[in-house]
Design a protein around this motif. Structure first.
Motif, PDB file in Angstrom:
ATOM      1  N   SER A 168       0.837  -1.205   0.000  1.00 57.80           N
ATOM      2  CA  SER A 168       0.000   0.000   0.000  1.00 57.80           C
ATOM      3  C   SER A 168       0.865   1.245   0.000  1.00 57.80           C
ATOM      4  O   SER A 168       2.035   1.217   0.412  1.00 57.80           O
ATOM      5  N   LEU A 169       0.293   2.364  -0.457  1.00 59.70           N
ATOM      6  CA  LEU A 169       1.021   3.624  -0.476  1.00 59.70           C
ATOM      7  C   LEU A 169       1.279   4.118   0.938  1.00 59.70           C
ATOM      8  O   LEU A 169       0.383   4.092   1.793  1.00 59.70           O
ATOM      9  N   ASP A 170       2.500   4.567   1.195  1.00 62.31           N
ATOM     10  CA  ASP A 170       2.840   5.165   2.488  1.00 62.31           C
ATOM     11  C   ASP A 170       2.445   6.636   2.421  1.00 62.31           C
ATOM     12  O   ASP A 170       3.187   7.482   1.904  1.00 62.31           O
ATOM     13  N   THR A 171       1.273   6.954   2.930  1.00 63.07           N
ATOM     14  CA  THR A 171       0.708   8.299   2.773  1.00 63.07           C
ATOM     15  C   THR A 171       1.428   9.354   3.597  1.00 63.07           C
ATOM     16  O   THR A 171       1.143  10.546   3.456  1.00 63.07           O
ATOM     17  N   SER A 172       2.384   8.954   4.442  1.00 66.67           N
ATOM     18  CA  SER A 172       3.183   9.943   5.176  1.00 66.67           C
ATOM     19  C   SER A 172       4.276  10.529   4.290  1.00 66.67           C
ATOM     20  O   SER A 172       4.950  11.488   4.684  1.00 66.67           O
ATOM     21  N   PHE A 173       4.441   9.985   3.100  1.00 62.48           N
ATOM     22  CA  PHE A 173       5.491  10.423   2.186  1.00 62.48           C
ATOM     23  C   PHE A 173       4.885  11.245   1.053  1.00 62.48           C
ATOM     24  O   PHE A 173       3.920  10.812   0.400  1.00 62.48           O
ATOM     25  N   GLY A 174       5.427  12.445   0.833  1.00 59.28           N
ATOM     26  CA  GLY A 174       4.997  13.269  -0.284  1.00 59.28           C
ATOM     27  C   GLY A 174       3.513  13.563  -0.261  1.00 59.28           C
ATOM     28  O   GLY A 174       2.915  13.836   0.785  1.00 59.28           O
ATOM     29  N   SER A 175       2.893  13.482  -1.437  1.00 62.99           N
ATOM     30  CA  SER A 175       1.452  13.673  -1.568  1.00 62.99           C
ATOM     31  C   SER A 175       0.807  12.309  -1.709  1.00 62.99           C
ATOM     32  O   SER A 175       0.855  11.689  -2.779  1.00 62.99           O
ATOM     33  N   ALA A 176       0.260  11.808  -0.606  1.00 56.34           N
ATOM     34  CA  ALA A 176      -0.406  10.494  -0.580  1.00 56.34           C
ATOM     35  C   ALA A 176       0.525   9.387  -1.056  1.00 56.34           C
ATOM     36  O   ALA A 176       0.119   8.446  -1.726  1.00 56.34           O
ATOM     37  N   GLY A 177       1.825   9.495  -0.704  1.00 56.76           N
ATOM     38  CA  GLY A 177       2.778   8.434  -1.013  1.00 56.76           C
ATOM     39  C   GLY A 177       3.603   8.657  -2.258  1.00 56.76           C
ATOM     40  O   GLY A 177       4.453   7.826  -2.583  1.00 56.76           O
ATOM     41  N   LYS A 178       3.385   9.786  -2.961  1.00 61.13           N
ATOM     42  CA  LYS A 178       4.073  10.019  -4.226  1.00 61.13           C
ATOM     43  C   LYS A 178       4.693  11.416  -4.257  1.00 61.13           C
ATOM     44  O   LYS A 178       4.146  12.358  -3.714  1.00 61.13           O
ATOM     45  N   VAL A 179       5.843  11.507  -4.947  1.00 59.93           N
ATOM     46  CA  VAL A 179       6.501  12.785  -5.202  1.00 59.93           C
ATOM     47  C   VAL A 179       6.838  12.846  -6.682  1.00 59.93           C
ATOM     48  O   VAL A 179       7.455  11.927  -7.223  1.00 59.93           O
ATOM     49  N   LEU A 180       6.427  13.924  -7.352  1.00 55.26           N
ATOM     50  CA  LEU A 180       6.817  14.175  -8.738  1.00 55.26           C
ATOM     51  C   LEU A 180       7.785  15.347  -8.775  1.00 55.26           C
ATOM     52  O   LEU A 180       7.524  16.389  -8.156  1.00 55.26           O
ATOM     53  N   ILE A 181       8.871  15.164  -9.472  1.00 54.58           N
ATOM     54  CA  ILE A 181       9.887  16.206  -9.588  1.00 54.58           C
ATOM     55  C   ILE A 181       9.795  16.755 -11.000  1.00 54.58           C
ATOM     56  O   ILE A 181      10.373  16.213 -11.945  1.00 54.58           O
ATOM     57  N   SER A 182       9.046  17.805 -11.169  1.00 54.58           N
ATOM     58  CA  SER A 182       8.698  18.302 -12.496  1.00 54.58           C
ATOM     59  C   SER A 182       9.567  19.448 -12.966  1.00 54.58           C
ATOM     60  O   SER A 182       9.475  19.870 -14.118  1.00 54.58           O
ATOM     61  N   SER A 183      10.427  19.992 -12.095  1.00 56.68           N
ATOM     62  CA  SER A 183      11.279  21.103 -12.508  1.00 56.68           C
ATOM     63  C   SER A 183      12.738  20.692 -12.392  1.00 56.68           C
ATOM     64  O   SER A 183      13.099  19.842 -11.573  1.00 56.68           O
ATOM     65  N   GLN A 184      13.561  21.314 -13.216  1.00 55.91           N
ATOM     66  CA  GLN A 184      15.000  21.062 -13.192  1.00 55.91           C
ATOM     67  C   GLN A 184      15.713  22.313 -13.713  1.00 55.91           C
ATOM     68  O   GLN A 184      15.128  23.123 -14.426  1.00 55.91           O
ATOM     69  N   PRO A 185      16.993  22.489 -13.343  1.00 52.04           N
ATOM     70  CA  PRO A 185      17.714  23.713 -13.700  1.00 52.04           C
ATOM     71  C   PRO A 185      18.543  23.577 -14.974  1.00 52.04           C
ATOM     72  O   PRO A 185      19.433  24.397 -15.219  1.00 52.04           O
ATOM     73  N   LEU A 186      18.262  22.544 -15.794  1.00 51.78           N
ATOM     74  CA  LEU A 186      19.112  22.250 -16.943  1.00 51.78           C
ATOM     75  C   LEU A 186      18.730  23.046 -18.180  1.00 51.78           C
ATOM     76  O   LEU A 186      19.387  22.928 -19.215  1.00 51.78           O
TER      77      LEU A 186
END
Length: 485
Positions: A168-186
């Protein structure tokens, strides 16, 4: 479903070895093997081999493919694997990540997810997610590293999903168990692709791959991003958490450089392995290369005086795996021969010293050749605490679209270890119906026991069944003291 034990052992001297670039392969010819060392571990699934046949349908759609991308061992000894899960209802990309879990005994953990397996996806529903890796976390949970694909730049968006031991998703992590990294400095035009992930000793995650148009021309460049255990990007690493490495050749042309492996040494330095191609080489040869970063992401100029080095083996190679020697931070590198007409597939293993120089005392003039029968390829490397080196991958025994799992073990000198099945090498087969294309794609060490995972399919371009195979080998390190270190 339990596999019938069908291990095939190479008799000493009874296997045909070929050569590449006039390099001789010297098989160890003395010393008695310790009983069982290198054989499948019968305490795992009864014969050392665990199988899981992925479902053929999901949510009313045919399952087209499930790969095996990575394997990990949790703190309680459970085994988890991840691969791309694709159905007929998806687009041109994969749908989600398929995670399977086995108990320490090798039995499928039916309390996990959907009865031993689970789908992991970054959106609310499976769509266009590829899989990068699976990493253990304290408490017997796991991180699944995934990437959302698109045809438009940035091509992939990185995601981290945290699962509890039951799937099951660990809802204590990120947003309901998920993290999206949508930005980068490249850069706004940068395109990124992710190839793998490693968990550092401090719990941070390092994800690597390559990028285009990220400051070093339009060709591919090495790339890595470091993520904190809470899912946030570690802004103390490189440029706001990201590093890209690219360069030009002597004629001021940018070089294509693709990262395919990563390891972290005892000082926390990050070594990225891959290959570069010559812009002016008509054969587009792949030349193995390494880049070493300091823990803060800066180039380590103590490595070869520049932070990087090429190893030109006078052929075309890719680098599927690297590993660190814990004694001296030497870097073990596997370089597979790129398939070309008339060339038998094989692997060269070499070692680069911590200062970046090639270790000419390793193997035969710096190289160990693993090239047998109708072809071999190494897909994973590991170094034990006693410095012995384990390699795993596949071997083609006949050239007739049939492959088997393959493993080899070397001493720190590069000599094949004849206490491993009598000559340092072994082939392993699974009993899985018509699935006789059996390719090991990932490996880790469970204590000092190799744990090898891969994909079993029938021959042909569009196989109609996908089976996960997991193999655990016995180890003489366990026999010495009766304990799994």
């Amino acid at each position: 479903m339990a596999a019938i034990r069908t291990t095939t052992t190479f008799a000493r001297g009874g296997i045909r070895a070929t050569t590449r670039c006039v390099l001789a392969l010297l098989l160890a010819a003395s010393g008695a093997a310790i009983a069982g060392d290198g054989d499948p571990d019968p305490t795992f699934s009864g014969d050392g081999k665990a199988l899981f046949a992925w479902p053929t349908t999901y949510s009313g759609m045919d399952v087209l493919q499930v790969s095996t991308r990575a394997v990990a061992v949790l703190g309680d000894g459970s085994v988890v694997t991840v691969g791309a899960f694709d159905t007929a209802g998806g687009s041109d990309g994969f749908d989600a990540c398929g995670v399977a879990k086995f108990a320490p005994s090798g039995a499928l953990d039916v309390a996990f997810g959907l009865g031993g397996w689970q789908l992991v996806h970054l959106d609310a529903q499976p769509f266009n997610d590829d899989c990068v890796g699976i990493l253990p976390v304290p408490g017997n949970g796991m991180f699944v590293i995934a990437a959302k694909e698109s045809m438009a730049r940035p091509f992939e968006v990185l995601g981290v999903v945290k699962l509890r031991p039951d799937g099951s998703l660990d809802t204590s992590f990120g947003s309901a168990g998920k993290v999206l990294i949508s930005s980068q400095p490249l850069g706004a035009n940068a395109g990124v692709r992710f190839n793998g992930a490693v968990r550092a000793p401090d719990g941070k995650l390092v994800v690597y791959g390559y990028c285009t148009d990220c400051g070093h021309g339009s060709f591919e460049d090495f790339m890595a991003v470091r993520i904190n255990a809470n899912g946030s990007v570690d802004t103390g690493f490189g440029n706001a958490g990201w590093v890209s490495f690219g360069r030009t050749d002597a004629t001021d042309h940018y070089l294509p450089e693709v990262a395919t492996a990563l390891a972290i040494d005892t000082q926390g330095r990050i070594v990225i392995g891959g290959h570069r191609e010559d812009y002016d080489d008509q054969d587009d040869r792949g030349i193995p290369m390494l880049v070493r970063l300091l823990p803060n992401g800066e180039l380590d100029t103590g490595f070869n005086g520049a932070g990087f080095r090429d190893v030109d083996l006078l052929g075309s190679y890719n680098v599927p795996a690297i590993a660190i020697d814990p004694h001296n931070d030497g870097i073990l590198v596997a370089a597979n021969i790129n398939p070309t007409s008339g060339v038998t597939p094989g692997t060269l293993v070499f070692r680069v010293r911590r200062d970046g120089s090639l270790d000419a005392n390793f193997g035969d003039s710096g190289l160990v050749v693993l090239q047998y029968e109708d072809g071999t390829a190494i897909t994973a490397l590991a170094v034990r605490q006693d410095r012995r080196i384990v390699a795993s991958g596949w071997i083609d025994p006949t050239g007739a679209d049939t492959r088997n799992f393959f493993a080899a073990r070397m001493h720190f000198t590069g000599a094949l270890d004849d206490t491993f099945d009598g000559n340092g090498i072994n082939r392993y087969t699974f009993s899985a119906g018509s699935a006789d294309v059996q390719v090991a794609t990932a490996m880790t060490l469970s204590g000092e026991r190799p744990l090898i995972a891969g994909l079993l399919t029938p021959p042909g371009p569009l196989p109609d069944a996908y089976t996960l195979g997991v193999l655990r080998l016995q180890s003489d390190a366990i026999f010495r003291d009766g304990l799994d270190p």
